[in-house]
Write a protein that holds these residues in place. Structure first.
Motif, PDB file in Angstrom:
ATOM      1  N   MET A  31       0.846  -1.196   0.000  1.00 31.53           N
ATOM      2  CA  MET A  31       0.000   0.000   0.000  1.00 31.53           C
ATOM      3  C   MET A  31       0.873   1.235   0.000  1.00 31.53           C
ATOM      4  N   LEU A  32       0.289   2.338  -0.483  1.00 33.96           N
ATOM      5  CA  LEU A  32       0.965   3.620  -0.343  1.00 33.96           C
ATOM      6  C   LEU A  32       0.807   4.077   1.104  1.00 33.96           C
ATOM      7  N   PRO A  33       1.853   4.640   1.681  1.00 35.51           N
ATOM      8  CA  PRO A  33       1.744   5.110   3.064  1.00 35.51           C
ATOM      9  C   PRO A  33       0.815   6.310   3.160  1.00 35.51           C
ATOM     10  N   ARG A  34       0.255   6.515   4.332  1.00 30.53           N
ATOM     11  CA  ARG A  34      -0.600   7.666   4.619  1.00 30.53           C
ATOM     12  C   ARG A  34      -0.132   8.262   5.943  1.00 30.53           C
ATOM     13  N   THR A  35      -0.004   9.571   5.988  1.00 33.68           N
ATOM     14  CA  THR A  35       0.329  10.222   7.243  1.00 33.68           C
ATOM     15  C   THR A  35      -0.946  10.368   8.067  1.00 33.68           C
ATOM     16  N   LYS A  36      -0.789  10.626   9.364  1.00 33.68           N
ATOM     17  CA  LYS A  36      -1.971  10.848  10.199  1.00 33.68           C
ATOM     18  C   LYS A  36      -2.736  12.076   9.725  1.00 33.68           C
ATOM     19  N   GLU A  37      -2.012  13.086   9.247  1.00 36.23           N
ATOM     20  CA  GLU A  37      -2.673  14.282   8.734  1.00 36.23           C
ATOM     21  C   GLU A  37      -3.508  13.953   7.489  1.00 36.23           C
ATOM     22  N   MET A  38      -2.947  13.149   6.587  1.00 38.75           N
ATOM     23  CA  MET A  38      -3.697  12.724   5.400  1.00 38.75           C
ATOM     24  C   MET A  38      -4.958  11.967   5.816  1.00 38.75           C
ATOM     25  N   LEU A  39      -4.803  11.078   6.775  1.00 36.13           N
ATOM     26  CA  LEU A  39      -5.956  10.300   7.247  1.00 36.13           C
ATOM     27  C   LEU A  39      -7.010  11.218   7.857  1.00 36.13           C
ATOM     28  N   ARG A  40      -6.571  12.198   8.614  1.00 33.89           N
ATOM     29  CA  ARG A  40      -7.513  13.150   9.220  1.00 33.89           C
ATOM     30  C   ARG A  40      -8.292  13.891   8.128  1.00 33.89           C
ATOM     31  N   GLU A  41      -7.584  14.321   7.089  1.00 29.40           N
ATOM     32  CA  GLU A  41      -8.218  15.055   5.990  1.00 29.40           C
ATOM     33  C   GLU A  41      -9.174  14.174   5.180  1.00 29.40           C
ATOM     34  N   GLN A  42      -8.873  12.872   5.105  1.00 27.87           N
ATOM     35  CA  GLN A  42      -9.660  11.965   4.268  1.00 27.87           C
ATOM     36  C   GLN A  42     -10.540  11.013   5.082  1.00 27.87           C
ATOM     37  N   ILE A  43     -10.736  11.284   6.366  1.00 25.99           N
ATOM     38  CA  ILE A  43     -11.430  10.338   7.243  1.00 25.99           C
ATOM     39  C   ILE A  43     -12.832  10.010   6.734  1.00 25.99           C
ATOM     40  N   ASP A  44     -13.470  10.959   6.071  1.00 22.52           N
ATOM     41  CA  ASP A  44     -14.830  10.706   5.589  1.00 22.52           C
ATOM     42  C   ASP A  44     -14.869   9.721   4.419  1.00 22.52           C
ATOM     43  N   THR A  45     -13.713   9.343   3.881  1.00 29.03           N
ATOM     44  CA  THR A  45     -13.675   8.365   2.793  1.00 29.03           C
ATOM     45  C   THR A  45     -13.450   6.944   3.312  1.00 29.03           C
ATOM     46  N   PHE A  46     -13.145   6.801   4.604  1.00 29.03           N
ATOM     47  CA  PHE A  46     -12.790   5.502   5.182  1.00 29.03           C
ATOM     48  C   PHE A  46     -13.951   4.815   5.878  1.00 29.03           C
ATOM     49  N   VAL A  47     -13.898   3.492   5.830  1.00 28.52           N
ATOM     50  CA  VAL A  47     -14.761   2.649   6.651  1.00 28.52           C
ATOM     51  C   VAL A  47     -13.843   1.723   7.447  1.00 28.52           C
ATOM     52  N   VAL A  48     -14.349   1.243   8.576  1.00 29.78           N
ATOM     53  CA  VAL A  48     -13.592   0.298   9.395  1.00 29.78           C
ATOM     54  C   VAL A  48     -14.481  -0.893   9.713  1.00 29.78           C
ATOM     55  N   ALA A  49     -13.832  -2.004  10.042  1.00 30.50           N
ATOM     56  CA  ALA A  49     -14.536  -3.210  10.478  1.00 30.50           C
ATOM     57  C   ALA A  49     -14.147  -3.469  11.923  1.00 30.50           C
ATOM     58  N   GLU A  50     -15.149  -3.798  12.739  1.00 32.87           N
ATOM     59  CA  GLU A  50     -14.927  -4.114  14.145  1.00 32.87           C
ATOM     60  C   GLU A  50     -15.351  -5.555  14.392  1.00 32.87           C
ATOM     61  N   MET A  51     -14.584  -6.233  15.223  1.00 35.98           N
ATOM     62  CA  MET A  51     -14.916  -7.602  15.598  1.00 35.98           C
ATOM     63  C   MET A  51     -14.332  -7.868  16.975  1.00 35.98           C
ATOM     64  N   ASP A  52     -15.063  -8.577  17.774  1.00 34.41           N
ATOM     65  CA  ASP A  52     -14.584  -8.891  19.126  1.00 34.41           C
ATOM     66  C   ASP A  52     -14.214  -7.625  19.909  1.00 34.41           C
ATOM     67  N   GLY A  53     -14.920  -6.521  19.625  1.00 32.38           N
ATOM     68  CA  GLY A  53     -14.674  -5.281  20.345  1.00 32.38           C
ATOM     69  C   GLY A  53     -13.439  -4.515  19.921  1.00 32.38           C
ATOM     70  N   ARG A  54     -12.842  -4.905  18.796  1.00 33.86           N
ATOM     71  CA  ARG A  54     -11.654  -4.167  18.341  1.00 33.86           C
ATOM     72  C   ARG A  54     -11.699  -3.940  16.844  1.00 33.86           C
ATOM     73  N   LEU A  55     -10.981  -2.941  16.389  1.00 33.85           N
ATOM     74  CA  LEU A  55     -10.903  -2.646  14.962  1.00 33.85           C
ATOM     75  C   LEU A  55      -9.993  -3.675  14.304  1.00 33.85           C
ATOM     76  N   VAL A  56     -10.445  -4.219  13.161  1.00 33.78           N
ATOM     77  CA  VAL A  56      -9.682  -5.282  12.514  1.00 33.78           C
ATOM     78  C   VAL A  56      -9.429  -5.043  11.025  1.00 33.78           C
ATOM     79  N   GLY A  57     -10.086  -4.042  10.437  1.00 33.25           N
ATOM     80  CA  GLY A  57      -9.895  -3.817   9.011  1.00 33.25           C
ATOM     81  C   GLY A  57     -10.352  -2.441   8.592  1.00 33.25           C
ATOM     82  N   CYS A  58      -9.968  -2.070   7.364  1.00 34.55           N
ATOM     83  CA  CYS A  58     -10.364  -0.767   6.841  1.00 34.55           C
ATOM     84  C   CYS A  58     -10.366  -0.782   5.324  1.00 34.55           C
ATOM     85  N   GLY A  59     -10.944   0.246   4.780  1.00 38.49           N
ATOM     86  CA  GLY A  59     -10.933   0.488   3.351  1.00 38.49           C
ATOM     87  C   GLY A  59     -11.411   1.905   3.115  1.00 38.49           C
ATOM     88  N   ALA A  60     -11.113   2.438   1.936  1.00 39.32           N
ATOM     89  CA  ALA A  60     -11.536   3.795   1.609  1.00 39.32           C
ATOM     90  C   ALA A  60     -12.059   3.825   0.180  1.00 39.32           C
TER      91      ALA A  60
END
Length: 155
Positions: A31-60
């Motif tokens: 994958m291409l790296p992402r900085t925390k700032e980039m992630l903050r700016e693009q957070i509305d494009t991301f989804v996460v998966a939760e299982m067993d009470g913890r985050l386990v996956g993502c996609g944008a």
């Protein structure tokens, strides 16, 4: 009791998880790296998966043009692979593309079989100049890219 993954839109509280998961894939060149700032700016494009009470996956989902979006930063904690979580993430991203009225969904990937199982077809990556000019020009593999382009038409 069998746990099932729940997928949802990402929030700023998920940035540390997204950063660490993507960094792990980026260090191996997947994958291409992402900085925390980039992630903050693009957070509305991301989804996460939760299982067993913890985050386990993502996609944008990134809009590349009026009729094209890209699935990117699709990753999963290795301990949770093979449980259908990646499929759920792709389904949610596809649903978002449909809601936006976007007819074409693409990805650049090494996991061709995974995407084919989700209804994508292998295509020539040169048909996506929007992607090439947005991201590929910044990639160290630009001149010898070994990723495979896949496409799913939603119309």
């Amino acid at each position: 009791m069998i746990q099932t993954a729940v997928c949802r839109r990402a929030t700023v509280d998920d940035i540390d998880f997204l950063y660490e998961l993507i960094r792990g894939y980026a260090t191996t060149g997947i994958m291409l790296p992402r900085t925390k700032e980039m992630l903050r700016e693009q957070i509305d494009t991301f989804v996460v998966a939760e299982m067993d009470g913890r985050l386990v996956g993502c996609g944008a989902l990134l809009r590349l043009g009026p009729d094209l979006v890209e699935i990117r930063s699709l990753g999963l904690d290795p301990a949770y692979k093979g449980q259908g979580i990646g499929n759920k993430i792709v389904e949610l991203l596809e649903q978002q593309a449909r809601e936006q009225g976007i007819p074409k969904l693409m990805a650049l990937t090494y996991a061709v079989n995974f995407f084919e199982r989700n209804g994508f077809t292998v295509v020539n990556k040169e048909i996506f100049p929007e992607k090439v000019w947005r991201d590929c020009i910044h990639c160290k593999k630009q001149h010898n890219c070994d990723e495979i382009a896949v496409l799913k038409r939603l119309d």
